[in-house]
Scaffold this motif. Structure first.
Motif, mmCIF file in Angstrom:
data_model
loop_
_atom_site.group_PDB
_atom_site.id
_atom_site.type_symbol
_atom_site.label_atom_id
_atom_site.label_comp_id
_atom_site.label_asym_id
_atom_site.label_seq_id
_atom_site.Cartn_x
_atom_site.Cartn_y
_atom_site.Cartn_z
ATOM 1 N N ASP A 102 -12.237 -11.825 -11.083
ATOM 2 C CA ASP A 102 -12.710 -10.715 -11.907
ATOM 3 C C ASP A 102 -14.092 -11.037 -12.464
ATOM 4 O O ASP A 102 -14.311 -11.108 -13.664
ATOM 5 C CB ASP A 102 -11.719 -10.461 -13.049
ATOM 6 N N PHE A 103 -15.035 -11.268 -11.547
ATOM 7 C CA PHE A 103 -16.411 -11.523 -11.921
ATOM 8 C C PHE A 103 -17.250 -10.301 -11.570
ATOM 9 O O PHE A 103 -16.890 -9.519 -10.690
ATOM 10 C CB PHE A 103 -16.973 -12.746 -11.182
ATOM 11 N N SER A 104 -18.387 -10.156 -12.246
ATOM 12 C CA SER A 104 -19.251 -9.016 -11.944
ATOM 13 C C SER A 104 -19.858 -9.151 -10.554
ATOM 14 O O SER A 104 -20.215 -8.172 -9.924
ATOM 15 C CB SER A 104 -20.357 -8.897 -12.995
ATOM 16 N N TYR A 105 -19.995 -10.392 -10.086
ATOM 17 C CA TYR A 105 -20.395 -10.629 -8.702
ATOM 18 C C TYR A 105 -19.587 -11.812 -8.203
ATOM 19 O O TYR A 105 -19.514 -12.840 -8.871
ATOM 20 C CB TYR A 105 -21.889 -10.945 -8.579
ATOM 21 N N CYS A 106 -19.004 -11.686 -7.046
ATOM 22 C CA CYS A 106 -18.165 -12.783 -6.557
ATOM 23 C C CYS A 106 -18.169 -12.824 -5.043
ATOM 24 O O CYS A 106 -17.736 -11.881 -4.390
ATOM 25 C CB CYS A 106 -16.727 -12.633 -7.060
ATOM 26 N N GLU A 107 -18.707 -13.927 -4.516
ATOM 27 C CA GLU A 107 -18.515 -14.212 -3.111
ATOM 28 C C GLU A 107 -17.211 -14.999 -2.963
ATOM 29 O O GLU A 107 -16.685 -15.553 -3.933
ATOM 30 C CB GLU A 107 -19.696 -15.016 -2.559
ATOM 31 N N TYR A 108 -16.739 -15.103 -1.751
ATOM 32 C CA TYR A 108 -15.432 -15.710 -1.509
ATOM 33 C C TYR A 108 -15.369 -17.145 -2.023
ATOM 34 O O TYR A 108 -14.338 -17.605 -2.519
ATOM 35 C CB TYR A 108 -15.129 -15.664 -0.012
ATOM 36 N N LEU A 109 -16.469 -17.887 -1.938
ATOM 37 C CA LEU A 109 -16.465 -19.295 -2.323
ATOM 38 C C LEU A 109 -17.196 -19.550 -3.646
ATOM 39 O O LEU A 109 -17.610 -20.671 -3.913
ATOM 40 C CB LEU A 109 -17.092 -20.146 -1.209
ATOM 41 N N SER A 110 -17.351 -18.530 -4.464
ATOM 42 C CA SER A 110 -18.104 -18.692 -5.711
ATOM 43 C C SER A 110 -17.473 -19.690 -6.660
ATOM 44 O O SER A 110 -18.160 -20.305 -7.476
ATOM 45 C CB SER A 110 -18.234 -17.340 -6.420
ATOM 46 N N ASN A 111 -16.152 -19.859 -6.610
ATOM 47 C CA ASN A 111 -15.446 -20.712 -7.558
ATOM 48 C C ASN A 111 -15.190 -22.116 -7.026
ATOM 49 O O ASN A 111 -14.831 -23.014 -7.783
ATOM 50 C CB ASN A 111 -14.115 -20.050 -7.950
ATOM 51 N N ALA A 112 -15.378 -22.334 -5.726
ATOM 52 C CA ALA A 112 -15.096 -23.638 -5.128
ATOM 53 C C ALA A 112 -16.257 -24.602 -5.368
ATOM 54 O O ALA A 112 -17.383 -24.191 -5.667
ATOM 55 C CB ALA A 112 -14.842 -23.477 -3.633
#
Length: 678
Positions: A393-403
């Protein structure tokens, strides 16, 4: 027609010999610019020691020292070396951290690397004053850039100007002052053109970040006193977002909080905002109107109230996104906000920005990179117990944004993260206008400068701060000398003790700058003692965080790292919890943490890493599990808590003792806890 770099080099040499140069001593603002409260020391004056030195050495051994070898855009046919490859922000971003690191460590190999780029830029300035990689116009026509519409976006050049300013600070390279003068004259001449033309070369990014350019214009004015520079600063200001007005009138942040559709996303983009924090302070220098300092204080206070997170930074994923502890922040926003605070605290002398700098540096920053400084997390969440690829639930998020990976998320953080620790180390000490020294942020280090009537002094700062509150300053002088030493008493410290050679001199209340002015002798030892008491703070969703000194403490969660490979982005890591995390702190801890929290201190290892194994402080408190607090799509959304601040749902009957460690030593954690009954 082939462009001849030798011609550029010859022209630059001839012009440089005819232009005014400056000297290495830091210059306080004069003429129509307001004097700064504190003046930055030349790069190389401060040398890191202890855990801070270890951190910088890790960076040098990792990506900061080798990104030009491992990252294809920097490595292959680099435009900032005359090639046809990377010509945008990646190379200047990397240099903005790698160059100061080279001087902090006095590393000849890294100096040689960064100088290759600095030399190419300085030696290939066009006769018009334009600089940087060869543009499409130049490559196709064989001619040099004469007008702005033949060049590229000004934004990457703004970063490179900061690199050159640091290079000059370290070396007094006689090419820099005339180089900047010619480029700023180019800007001045081209800003006479129409708005339509301006919009072609001050593009969206530069338009929102043009204060970076103005900052360097003022820096040059301090050295040359050339009147056209003040006129240029005004012209640039007219091309820049009205950050100072927005921050002062509050509407902008309220609009950003609700993310209204009519608010341009660049107005609330986290990295833009991080850079913009210093804008009112920069403008304050031209005339000293107190409205700018008021706007800065109002805007920063509102920003942290509406979007601030327990780790000291605001949400920026990529927009401003409120203050829920499961909202995220981009790594670029952290390092840019740190630099903005370093600039603001020098200009204003306000403790607010000094305390905020340390909170970001010691909590948010180290949590977002791997031990070896080769991988980073594009977006970090304060309450984060599961790191993996996926949609959030980010305003912008790619698939690997959190890794965690070298190339996960946007590339900007890979190239820009290096300035965080490097610039923190260069801003531990400042010069006072009356030839004294001021310690405004703390860390083990040694500073060397001329003080008083020109006497050279070396002050060694021996400390394990921020893990302990004792700081010793050992003074080395060739002869006795009179000069002031100023130092910050953090707001979290109720009362500090100042001692000289073991004898108490004075006590000082928190949230102020203290001063000791006397005749100093060789081997004098000034000691600061900041008692660190366990405290709690309130955050979104009626959650609470545990703090001690400048550090925020988070639940120690077992980590299982799993390596994966993406065909386009290479290796990355997901991290899974191996121990329970769904705890609420019992109310007695919140109401009386001094009694109901146990602090366990350990030695700071010689080879210190910001990780669980090296955590030098633990805080043990009572807690209960909340069975219904579960992950939703990998996110520990906060359970509903009543307005009087207690979770009234089902909790385990058993009270457990849980261990909290410094937030910066974690990758998985809970930092914003629900409160449950005793």
């Amino acid at each position: 027609m082939k462009i001849n770099p030798t011609f550029f080099c010859l022209v630059g040499t001839i012009l440089a010999s005819a232009c005014q140069t400056g000297d290495r001593n830091p210059v306080a603002h004069q003429a129509s610019l307001v004097s700064q409260k504190y003046i930055e020391l030349p790069l190389g004056s401060i040398k890191p020691e202890g855990w801070l030195l270890t951190q910088l050495q890790i960076m040098n051994q990792g990506s900061t020292g080798h990104l030009d070898e491992t990252y294809p855009p920097l490595r292959d046919d680099n435009g900032w070396l005359g090639g046809k490859g990377e010509s945008l922000e990646a190379t200047p971003y990397w240099l903005d951290g790698a160059l100061p690191l080279a001087w902090l460590l006095d590393d000849s190999s890294l100096k040689k690397k960064v100088m290759k780029y600095v030399d190419w830029v300085l030696d290939n300035q066009r006769p018009s004053g334009y600089f940087g990689p060869f543009t499409k116009y130049e490559q196709e026509s064989g001619k040099q850039v004469e007008r702005a519409d033949q060049g590229d976006d000004w934004w990457p050049r703004m970063i490179m100007l900061k690199v050159l300013q640091q290079h000059y600070s370290a070396t007094v390279d006689q090419r820099v002052i005339p180089f900047m003068t010619r480029y700023f004259r180019f800007q001045y001449d081209n800003l006479n053109d129409s708005t339509e033309l301006i919009n072609r070369y001050i593009e969206q990014t530069a338009n929102s970040r043009c204060q970076e350019n103005s900052m360097m214009v003022y820096w040059l004015y301090n050295h040359t006193r050339d009147p056209f520079l003040l006129s240029l600063a005004e012209k640039l200001r007219k091309q820049t977002y009205e950050w100072d007005t927005w921050m002062g009138n509050r509407d902008w942040l309220i609009n950003a909080a609700v993310q209204q559709n009519d608010l341009d996303w660049t107005h609330r983009h986290g990295v833009n905002v991080a850079m913009a924090i210093k804008t009112p302070a920069i403008y304050y220098q031209a005339g000293g109107d107190p409205k700018y300092l008021s706007a800065l204080k109002t805007g920063f206070t509102d920003l942290m109230a509406l979007h601030g997170l327990p780790n000291g930074i605001f949400s920026a994923d990529e927009d401003l996104h409120g203050n829920d502890p499961t909202q995220a922040t981009e790594l670029c926003a952290i390092v840019e906000a740190m630099y903005s605070l370093e600039v603001a605290m020098g200009i204003t002398g306000d403790n607010t920005y000094m305390d905020a700098l340390e909170r970001m540096a010691f909590n948010a920053l180290p949590a977002q990179t791997t031990d070896d400084y080769n991988m980073r997390q594009y977006l970090q969440m304060p309450n984060q117990v599961y790191v993996s690829a996926g949609d959030y639930d980010f305003s912008y998020c790619e698939y690997l944004s959190n890794a965690f990976g070298a190339r996960t998320g946007w590339y900007c953080c890979l190239v820009n993260m290096h300035q965080g620790w490097a610039k923190y180390a260069t801003h531990l000490w400042y010069k006072t206008p009356d030839n004294g020294l001021a310690a405004l942020a703390y860390g083990p280090s040694t500073v060397t400068a001329n003080v008083g009537k020109g006497v050279p002094v070396t002050i060694r700062e021996e400390t394990n701060y921020p893990f302990t509150g004792k700081i010793d300053f050992i003074i080395s002088l060739p002869e006795s000398a009179s000069f002031p030493v100023e130092f910050r008493i953090p707001a979290w410290c109720k009362e500090a003790t100042v001692s000289l050679n073991g004898v108490t001199l004075q006590t000082e209340e928190g949230n102020r700058i203290a001063r000791v002015e006397r005749t100093w002798n060789d081997h004098d030892k000034l000691t600061l003692e900041f008692p660190m008491q366990v405290a709690t703070s309130s955050w979104a969703r009626n959650s609470r965080a545990v703090e001690r000194g400048p550090l925020v403490y988070a639940l120690k969660v077992g980590e299982q790292w799993e390596k994966k490979v993406d065909p386009n982005l290479g290796e990355y890591f997901d991290i899974y919890p191996t121990t329970p995390w769904n705890y609420g702190l019992v109310r007695s801890v919140i109401e009386d943490p001094g009694t109901h929290a146990t602090v366990v201190e350990k030695p700071v290892n010689g080879t210190f890493y910001w990780n669980q194994e090296n955590a030098p402080v633990e805080i043990r408190v009572n807690a209960r599990k909340i069975p219904d607090w579960k992950l939703v799509r990998g996110v520990p959304y906060q359970p509903v808590t009543k307005r009087y601040g207690q979770y009234d749902g089902v909790v385990d009957e058993m009270v457990e003792t849980v261990t909290l460690i410094p937030y910066g030593c974690t990758k998985l954690r809970i930092v914003a806890f629900p409160v449950v009954r005793d």
